[in-house]
Write an enzyme that holds these catalytic residues in place. Structure first.
Site, short mmCIF file in Angstrom:
data_model
loop_
_atom_site.label_atom_id
_atom_site.label_comp_id
_atom_site.label_asym_id
_atom_site.label_seq_id
_atom_site.Cartn_x
_atom_site.Cartn_y
_atom_site.Cartn_z
N ASP A 284 0.87 -1.17 0.00
CA ASP A 284 0.00 0.00 0.00
C ASP A 284 0.92 1.23 0.00
O ASP A 284 2.13 1.14 0.15
CB ASP A 284 -0.96 -0.03 1.20
CG ASP A 284 -2.19 0.83 0.93
OD1 ASP A 284 -3.23 0.59 1.55
OD2 ASP A 284 -2.10 1.74 0.08
C1 GLC Z 1 -4.34 4.30 -0.21
C2 GLC Z 1 -5.23 3.13 0.19
C3 GLC Z 1 -5.33 2.06 -0.85
C4 GLC Z 1 -5.28 2.67 -2.23
C5 GLC Z 1 -3.88 3.26 -2.40
C6 GLC Z 1 -3.71 3.95 -3.75
O1 GLC Z 1 -3.55 4.70 0.86
O2 GLC Z 1 -4.95 2.52 1.43
O3 GLC Z 1 -6.57 1.37 -0.63
O4 GLC Z 1 -5.52 1.70 -3.23
O5 GLC Z 1 -3.52 4.16 -1.36
O6 GLC Z 1 -4.53 5.06 -3.81
#
Ligand code: GLC
Length: 745
Positions: A284
């Site tokens: 993430d």
């Molecule tokens: C965010 C979220 C994740 C998302 C990613 C890209 O922090 O936790 O669910 O897909 O970043 O935006």
């Protein structure tokens, strides 16, 4: 061609030759051929993902740092690139790199791209797997036409704590239903399979147990038994992977002391080992580097080593991989083979998506024009939205309202809102006006008769203490036959980093409601939110309550369809609604304990509160319709189930009302004695049945050994002989029929 330019063109020429020769080769052979041409730096580049800083930073140009790195082959994927033109510009830069490896474009297409569907938690309340799959399919058709290859969805985190704002992204608290919905969403996104230009690669997230954060605080720690991890939190991931999800995203949280992004048990032992997952794992946002904050690693190099060796293949935006992996390999701290495995996984998906055959195949202006303006998509959104609205209360059948009512007062801060209807995790497309979003005011205005007077007052803001609008709201309420009051959260009060310690309606909205109720005019309340809220006063005093969540671009039409009976509400809650934050975590499939408190009277030396009922305000599986349904005639095909056998449970359901409608008939099982304690009930089947007024249908469930299985104290999947209770309900608490059977060895 002079010597220098021949040397620089050589790899490209080799690639052309390899590509031509490899055209007959399999993808693994093509990957290996390419891998052999790559430098270590280029390999690490494939494991590095950046975000596009967006249109705000001006045109995509090699003068910018990230674009320059793309041209140097140091970037494998870019997220948040909006629109086909910008996608094309980024890809053109990648085509100037030495090996011309195409970029992979990722985007959070969670509940729609341009056409916006209800938030996933709302969709889950439809219990309509086909509609849920169709919603993901529409999102994929639109997103892929806009240049998106990869969506960071479905989010499959089990949510038992409404203080956690991300419950809006999931499918609620139940593992069985959540697993079916996870698979449906993957099928919708990936469609006929990777390589279809109307498919986007799914990314099941957040692996794992992110929804069990202590205190409902986002990003907080998670600590649970291995048995609960397997029983409750892992199955939706396995269901998504079995449905073919191409990628997995790690979660921010530490699990049992080890950050998920560096958790070899989760990633190597389970995901890539026991489950034999062949796709790739993306961290993430920044979660590789955040292991330093967790305190499980000491610096960026340690974080990169820990994450890569644990099984995280791609590093989203932390720059630990691009900044330290080459040195770690040179020092022998990370085997080159570990890098090769990760790169192989990433390249394999790029080949499967067809990006090496045509890096621009997802950038087709004509297809984008068609996809983003297909009226069938709005129809699908409207259908999904009205199926997601939960009728919580309908005193004296005040709903559905007559379209010919003389005077309706439509009051509240959300009546005329436009973008609020999209909820969190919507996609803001540049250059696309929001006028296609149907507001609640527009939907109701279009539904009522020409003779109806529709009055409007905002009444108050969503939050804040300004009560100056109360008087006007009360004035029009007194003039009306009915008040429709639309209140709730702001859409950015749920979602990521939106944990709340207080789940009451923000601001002075409930006060406004009480003032309107004092007028004596019946009040129908629409509650717009991304999570279960606490609204006990309204629950007692309002004439009717519809939980409208965030319904997307067809919100106004869906709300009107339900309010005026063009659609008979059929949704059922997939998350428990607490009476108080003090009850959290509260969920239906709890254990019995040694001192169960069954009612509200026997609190003495019982597992109960001294100051509040143990029962939630609204239970899992609860939802009303305009027609009552009666259940009867439950019969089992046998009273005992043999080891390899199954039992059929058949019953009849009758529409005892005057509106055609759908009923979600729910099957719960209880294992009365187990080697570990077992929940008082577990959802193990459901049927959404459509019935005309007075119509009766037979419904049959088949219970097999898999329905009876669970994880024992060693976290092994087992089935144990013994007695089971079978329950058929209109909700997890409204059990209509019961029977018992025995599983014999
Ligand atoms: C965010 C979220 C994740 C998302 C990613 C890209 O922090 O936790 O669910 O897909 O970043 O935006």
């Amino acid at each position: 061609m002079h010597r220098a330019s021949l040397r620089s063109a050589l790899p490209f020429l080799l690639l052309i030759l390899a590509g031509a020769a490899a055209a007959q080769n399999t993808i693994p052979q093509r990957v290996d051929s390419l891998l052999r041409l790559m430098t270590l730096e280029e390999k690490i580049g494939q494991l590095n993902q950046y975000t596009d800083n967006g249109v705000a930073t001006g045109p995509v140009t090699p003068d910018n740092e990230k674009e320059r790195q793309v041209m140097q082959g140091k970037v494998g994927s870019i997220l948040n690139v909006l629109g086909m033109e910008r996608t094309r510009a980024w890809q053109a830069i990648a085509m100037r790199s030495r090996l011309r490896i195409p970029l992979l474009f990722g985007q959070d297409v969670v509940h729609g791209y341009k056409t916006t569907f209800p938030i996933p938690l709302a969709e889950s309340c439809s219990w309509d797997l086909e509609a849920i799959e169709r919603a993901a399919r529409v999102a994929a058709v639109e997103a892929s036409a806009g240049g998106v290859h990869w969506t960071f969805a479905p989010m499959v985190d089990i949510g038992r704590d409404p203080r956690w704002g991300r419950v809006m992204e999931g499918a609620g608290e139940d593992t069985y239903l959540g697993s079916l919905i996870a698979a449906a969403r993957v099928r919708g996104f990936q469609g006929r399979g990777l390589g279809s230009t109307d498919a986007v690669m799914a990314c099941v997230k957040h692996y794992a147990a992110y929804g069990a954060a202590v205190g409902g605080r986002d990003y907080n720690s998670v600590d649970m038994s291995e048995r609960m991890l397997w029983e409750t939190y892992l199955p939706p991931f396995k269901a998504a992977i079995d449905a073919g999800a191409g990628t997995v995203m790690t979660s921010f949280n530490d699990l049992n002391g080890v950050p998920a992004t560096g958790n070899a048990y989760l990633l190597r032992d389970i995901l890539k080992g026991r489950w034999n997952f062949g796709g790739f794992v993306v961290s993430d946002w920044g979660s590789v580097g955040e292991m330093i904050n967790h305190g499980s690693v000491k610096d960026a190099a340690d974080a990169a080593r820990s994450a890569l060796l644990a099984g995280t293949d791609m590093d989203m935006e932390s720059r630990c991989y691009t900044g330290t992996l080459a040195r770690l390999v040179a020092d022998g701290a990370v085997p080159a083979a570990a890098v090769d495995d990760a790169v192989r996984r990433v390249l394999t998906k790029k080949f499967e998506l067809g990006l090496f055959d045509d890096p621009f195949r997802f950038c087709d202006p004509a297809r984008e024009e068609r996809a983003l303006n297909d009226p069938a998509h709005a129809d699908a959104a409207r259908d999904m939205a009205r199926k997601s609205i939960v009728l919580l209360k309908n005193d004296r059948g005040i709903l559905p309202l007559a379209k010919g009512l003389k005077t309706v007062a439509f009051i509240g801060p959300l009546v005329k809102e436009v973008k609020q209807n999209k909820g969190f995790w919507d996609v803001e497309l540049p250059g696309v006006d929001s006028n296609f979003i149907v507001t609640q005011w527009e939907g109701v205005s279009a539904a009522v008769s020409r003779s109806t007077t529709l009055l409007y007052a905002k009444g108050c803001d969503i939050d804040g203490t300004d009560r100056s609008g109360f008087a006007e709201a009360v004035r029009i309420a007194k003039k009306a036959d009915v008040v429709i009051l639309s209140i709730g959260e702001r859409r950015d009060m749920s979602g990521e980093a939106k944990s709340r310690s207080d789940l009451s309606l923000p601001g002075v909205q409930e006060e406004l409601a009480m003032e309107l109720l004092k007028t004596g005019t019946p009040v129908v309340v629409l509650i717009n939110a991304g999570r279960p809220l606490v609204f006990n006063g309204l629950a007692e005093k309002a004439s009717a309550i519809l939980y409208t969540w965030w319904l997307g671009s067809e919100a106004g039409n869906a709300v009107a369809d339900v309010l005026f009976g063009d659609y008979n509400p059929s949704a059922k809650l997939t998350m428990t609604f607490p009476r108080s934050v003090g009850q959290i975590p509260v969920y239906y499939d709890h254990y019995n304990t040694g001192r169960p408190a069954t009612g509200d009277g026997d609190r003495f030396y019982r597992s109960a509160y001294t100051d509040l009922s143990i029962h939630p305000r609204y239970e899992f599986g609860y939802g009303l319709g305009y027609s009552p349904f009666t259940y009867g005639g439950l019969q089992l095909s046998a009273r005992t189930m043999t080891a390899g056998g199954s039992i059929r449970a058949t019953l009849t359901v009758t529409n005892a009302g005057r509106y055609a409608g759908e009923e979600v008939v729910q099957l719960y099982l209880r294992d009365l004695v187990g080697s570990v304690v077992r929940p008082v009930k577990e959802l193990r089947g459901f049927r959404k049945v459509r019935l005309a007024p007075g119509e009766t249908k037979s419904v049959t469930f088949t219970i097999d050994r898999e329905s009876l299985s669970f994880y024992d104290r060693t976290a092994r999947r087992v089935v144990e002989p013994g007695e089971f209770e079978l329950m058929i309900g209109a909700s997890s608490r409204d059990i209509r029929l019961k029977e018992r059977f025995e599983l014999v060895p």
